[in-house]
Design a protein around this motif. Structure first.
Motif, PDB file in Angstrom:
ATOM      1  N   UNK A 149       0.833  -1.209   0.000  1.00  0.00           N
ATOM      2  CA  UNK A 149       0.000   0.000   0.000  1.00  0.00           C
ATOM      3  C   UNK A 149       0.866   1.257   0.000  1.00  0.00           C
ATOM      4  N   UNK A 150       1.934   1.237   0.795  1.00  0.00           N
ATOM      5  CA  UNK A 150       2.847   2.381   0.841  1.00  0.00           C
ATOM      6  C   UNK A 150       3.512   2.591  -0.509  1.00  0.00           C
ATOM      7  N   UNK A 151       3.939   1.499  -1.138  1.00  0.00           N
ATOM      8  CA  UNK A 151       4.586   1.595  -2.449  1.00  0.00           C
ATOM      9  C   UNK A 151       3.628   2.153  -3.494  1.00  0.00           C
ATOM     10  N   UNK A 152       2.359   1.743  -3.429  1.00  0.00           N
ATOM     11  CA  UNK A 152       1.375   2.213  -4.409  1.00  0.00           C
ATOM     12  C   UNK A 152       1.194   3.729  -4.328  1.00  0.00           C
ATOM     13  N   UNK A 153       0.875   4.238  -3.124  1.00  0.00           N
ATOM     14  CA  UNK A 153       0.612   5.684  -3.014  1.00  0.00           C
ATOM     15  C   UNK A 153       1.877   6.504  -3.230  1.00  0.00           C
ATOM     16  N   UNK A 154       3.025   5.985  -2.778  1.00  0.00           N
ATOM     17  CA  UNK A 154       4.285   6.698  -3.005  1.00  0.00           C
ATOM     18  C   UNK A 154       4.569   6.821  -4.500  1.00  0.00           C
ATOM     19  N   UNK A 155       4.343   5.738  -5.237  1.00  0.00           N
ATOM     20  CA  UNK A 155       4.557   5.760  -6.684  1.00  0.00           C
ATOM     21  C   UNK A 155       3.631   6.757  -7.373  1.00  0.00           C
TER      22      UNK A 155
END
Length: 553
Positions: free
Chosen positions: A91-97
């Motif tokens: 989830x963190x990787x998705x929003x950060x991207x």
């Protein structure tokens, strides 16, 4: 339970010559009407399904998008606060991207807490660590939580005091008292990464690879692969097999799976454990770095480190399980509770799961450090463990998670009283029928109809997972024509099977000891899954045994 039978077989249907097997399998899954069958076998594209989301959820996601756009426009810092499991990391990787690549927002700061330094979920300690990460430049900044926050009343209040606006995105069970965030995006049909991906779609991301991360999180977080999640996993697997994120592509190769189709097995048993290992015994930032990395050389380095950490995690799990020791099967409590200073906090959930697997009853494993205990819980079908533990909510410093798995913190001196109260309530609520291992069988059928053509039909039900498990069959009076002990540790059993003139090869994982109880020529009843296998250019049916018994005849 008959001789050799390790579990009850709940057989839902018996195959007749006039039956269509696919129809029986769909019926077992509650998919009966023509419309439902068509929607299941050929689900609409995920972007079409998003239109059907609850209005409240869509409104809150749109509100969150507006808060985010405002912070981007004003060039304010945005912290994406995740969690240290695979769902929280994805989830963190998705929003950060989305923020970095689609919005070009340089002041995007992903943060994965460390379970040993910051505790579980969003805490004042993790908020302080976030503020330190952005060098205190927080006035008017935005904190977005993913896969956490719905119970973080104190931590959210603390973040607001520090001058941060707060958006919570979460899927965990709602408490009676909600945090006073600026916006709450909540839905319990998705995992945290699923919500993050939906929010990314509403923010108009062009990154198609992010769906692969949502699919990975959906399977590793044990969410039913039905409805929206079926579409996420189905389309996410397409991405993983055609254009995967570089980090996952390399991790798949390092795990020895290169060249093989990526399936839900890989999500749950190849990627998931390696990503989770970082949060259990190391720093989960490493897994986040892998998912965000675009450089192949660096991604290879991260993947190698993840693989090594996972092997270390496996060793630690077995060491700790040996500390628990063998329990007296004739005098087991209805809920196993064990605590020790030698239990590693990051491994207790895995040990609880192994206790459930061995003794088939809920298990609570508590690691002790000073005057504090950290507990991890796994349950069995029929026992909603989070509801069960909420009966003792007054004893916990914190409590959260799901019906089948939970975590808590508690003062060490309260553990004996907790165990006593648990045992008393378990006598009332944990019924005998919940403590008998069972296997749900789709159909009883003659083994000789299980062929490549039939398996091609069954593959239309993919992706398999919770809520849509790989079909299990039972075939009776199969002749055992041979068997061998195999595997690196000689733990598995291969079987040569004969039915109505057709030969099959079976594998029974972890059951080498049964060689002592079998004789060539035995007639056996088998419960199994079947899969296509290729070897030397030839495709054949492989039988994966779940249980077997000697036939009554």
């Amino acid at each position: 339970i008959r001789y050799n039978q390790t579990m009850l077989w709940n057989i839902q249907n018996e195959f007749k010559d006039t039956d269509n097997l696919l129809d029986l399998l769909l019926e077992n899954r509650g998919i009966i009407s023509k419309k439902d069958v068509e929607r299941f076998l050929t689900p609409p594209p995920i972007f079409e399904l998003l239109k059907e989301l609850p209005k409240e959820f869509k409104n809150s996601a749109s509100q969150a998008r507006d808060f985010i756009q405002e912070a981007v426009d004003q060039k304010l810092p945005i912290i994406v606060h995740g969690d240290y499991d695979a769902d929280g990391i994805c989830a963190t990787a998705i929003l950060t991207s989305v923020l970095r690549e689609d919005f070009g927002h340089e002041k995007t700061y992903p943060f994965i807490p460390n379970r040993f330094d910051h505790g579980y979920g969003i805490t004042p300690e993790s908020i302080d660590a976030c503020i330190e990460k952005i060098s205190g430049d927080i006035e008017g900044g935005l904190l977005i939580t993913v896969d956490a926050g719905i119970t973080a009343v104190e931590a959210v209040a603390y973040a607001k005091e520090k001058g941060l606006k707060v958006i919570i995105t979460d899927h965990h069970q709602k408490p009676k008292k909600l945090p006073k965030a600026d916006c709450i995006v909540w839905n319990d049909e998705f995992v945290g990464a699923g919500i993050a991906w939906v929010l990314g779609r509403i923010m108009a991301t062009k990154n198609t690879q992010l769906l692969a991360l949502a699919a990975l999180a959906t399977v590793t977080d044990l969410q039913p692969v039905t409805g929206y999640n079926r579409a996420i996993v189905k389309e996410g697997l397409m991405v993983l097999n055609t254009n995967p994120p570089i980090g996952l592509k390399i991790l798949h190769r390092i795990a020895g799976r290169a060249g093989k189709e990526i399936t839900t097995y890989d999500l749950g048993w190849v990627f998931g454990p390696r990503i989770n290992a970082t949060g259990r015994i190391g720093d989960a930032q490493l897994a986040l770095d892998l998912l965000l990395e675009k450089d192949e050389v660096l991604a290879s380095e991260y993947a190698q480190r993840l693989n090594s950490l996972n092997m270390d995690r496996q060793d630690k799990t077995m060491d700790m399980y040996n500390v628990v020791g063998e329990l007296d099967k004739d005098n087991l409590p209805r809920v196993i509770v064990t605590s020790d200073q030698n239990y590693h906090e990051g491994i207790i959930g895995l040990v609880a799961a192994k206790l459930v697997q061995t003794y088939y009853r809920p298990a609570i494993v508590i690691s002790l450090e000073g005057d504090l205990g950290k507990g991890s819980v796994r349950s069995v079908k029929g026992v909603n463990i989070i509801d069960f533990l909420r009966e003792f909510e007054d004893m916990f410093d914190s409590l959260g998670r799901h019906p089948m798995a939970a975590g808590f913190s508690i003062k060490a001196n309260l553990i004996p009283e907790l165990e006593k109260r648990i045992n008393l309530l378990a006598e009332e609520q944990v019924l005998d029928e919940y403590l008998i291992p069972s296997l749900d069988v789709d159909v009883e059928l003659p083994l000789d109809i299980v062929d490549i053509e039939l398996l091609s039909e069954v593959e239309g039900l993919k992706p398999f997972g919770i809520g849509n498990k790989t079909p299990v069959f039972v075939s009776k009076e199969v002749t055992l024509t041979g068997f061998d002990i195999v595997g690196r540790d000689s733990k598995h059993l291969t079987l040569k099977l004969l039915f109505n003139g057709k030969n099959y090869r079976g594998i029974f994982f972890g059951k080498a000891y049964m060689a002592r109880e079998l004789t060539v020529g035995d007639l056996i009843d088998i419960a199994y899954t079947a899969e296509k296998n290729e070897y030397n250019g030839r495709t054949y049916v492989n039988i994966v045994i779940k249980d077997l018994i000697l036939s009554e005849k």
